[in-house]
Design an enzyme around this catalytic site. Structure first.
Site, short mmCIF file in Angstrom:
data_model
loop_
_atom_site.label_atom_id
_atom_site.label_comp_id
_atom_site.label_asym_id
_atom_site.label_seq_id
_atom_site.Cartn_x
_atom_site.Cartn_y
_atom_site.Cartn_z
N CYS A 124 0.84 -1.21 0.00
CA CYS A 124 0.00 0.00 0.00
C CYS A 124 0.87 1.25 0.00
O CYS A 124 1.50 1.59 1.01
CB CYS A 124 -0.92 -0.03 1.23
SG CYS A 124 -1.81 1.51 1.54
N CYS A 160 -0.02 3.95 2.53
CA CYS A 160 0.38 3.54 3.88
C CYS A 160 1.81 3.98 4.17
O CYS A 160 2.12 4.45 5.27
CB CYS A 160 0.27 2.03 4.05
SG CYS A 160 -1.40 1.36 3.88
#
Length: 324
Positions: A69, A72
């Protein structure tokens, strides 16, 4: 609210809203030095001790992330920086959902990054997406109880109470005052848009939401009001709730009628009843419409907000159905 709260008196809403940049960093790893064990990784087995029990002593943020991700990797270093800067007012617990998916599923996490705040063993607030550093600092400030953050939190509570009492003018003025003093407060932007929407001024509500910068367009309060607008449009096209109730009297397993009634109940503000009707479908026929009742319930959660009492109550019921 205290007398020295600068948000106690309402002012006109200022459309000039500015946010700090989100920033980025190349790694999701925690800093080498973590004073007081403020930042740690956890597992499914460790979640109860690291989050539930620990949150009874102080607020705990849970960062749901995954190695693949990109956002993230952008958000987590900002979270770590803000938690360390808060000097022990909050802790940060990170959970890799690839390795430990069940907790995220139980909480209804549909996209990452997702951050949940826990207090006294319960989720009380949260946000999704790689939000700006200023918003993270504000979020932690409110959670940890610093003076400025507490004043904003008190003002937001007062605005919400005024709105619930039907005093839309006072609510709008308080939200406007917050935005003049702290224009990065996404909750106030969303709150003002919500007041306008509830008053039937869709165009002005959209105009207020248009002031949200790109970096915060997926923030939970913004997503919530947009979801409310979408759900209201769907409910308006469904028709008379009495007809759905009549059909359910004849056949309690008429899931189409129960689903339609839930949509209308949610639009009317009857959140508990709406959730219970969708939960009944999940209980009787989880596969109906490809798990459509649970999917719709998660959309309700998004529109209500992670810390809403109806969301928390329905999450507990849903977890009981899915994991018992």
């Amino acid at each position: 609210m205290s007398d020295d709260n600068p948000f106690a008196m309402g002012n006109q809403y200022s459309a000039s809203v500015h946010y700090g940049g989100a920033g980025s960093a190349p790694t999701n790893a925690a800093p080498a030095s973590m004073p007081g064990d403020l930042i740690k990784d956890t597992t499914t087995a460790g979640f109860a001790a690291d989050v539930i029990q620990e949150s009874r002593r102080q607020p705990v943020l849970v960062d749901f992330w995954a190695p693949w991700c990109g956002p993230c990797r952008q958000l987590t270093p900002l979270l770590e920086k803000a938690v360390l800067a808060a000097g022990g007012k909050v802790k940060l617990v990170k959970m890799n959902i690839d390795e430990h998916p069940s907790i995220a599923g139980q909480l209804g996490v549909q996209s990452i990054p997702a951050v949940f705040a826990f207090k006294d063993g319960q989720p009380v607030d949260g946000f999704m997406g790689a939000v700006p550093e200023s918003q993270i600092t504000e979020f932690i400030g409110k959670l940890g109880g610093d003076d400025a953050g507490q004043q904003i939190a008190e003002a937001l509570t007062a605005a919400a109470q005024a709105s619930e009492a039907g005093d839309s003018s006072t609510a709008a003025n308080i939200y406007g005052s917050i935005l003049q003093q702290a224009p990065e407060t996404v909750e106030a932007i969303a709150g003002l848009a919500g007041v306008l929407f509830d008053g039937g001024d869709m165009a002005q509500a959209e105009a207020v939401l248009a002031t949200v910068p790109e970096a915060s367009k997926d923030a939970v309060p913004v997503a919530a009001i947009r979801a409310r607008m979408a759900l209201a449009a769907q409910a308006a096209a469904l028709g008379d709730p009495a007809e759905f109730e009549r059909r359910l009297m004849q056949d309690p397993k008429d899931h189409d009628a129960r689903f339609g009634l839930a949509m209308i109940q949610n639009s009317a503000g009857e959140r508990g009843k709406a959730a219970d009707n969708l939960l009944e479908i999940v209980k009787v026929d989880r596969g109906w419409r490809d798990d459509g009742a649970r999917t719709q319930l998660l959309q309700f959660f998004e529109s209500w907000g992670a810390g809403d009492e109806a969301t928390l109550a329905a999450r507990r019921k849903l977890s009981s159905l899915l994991f018992s």
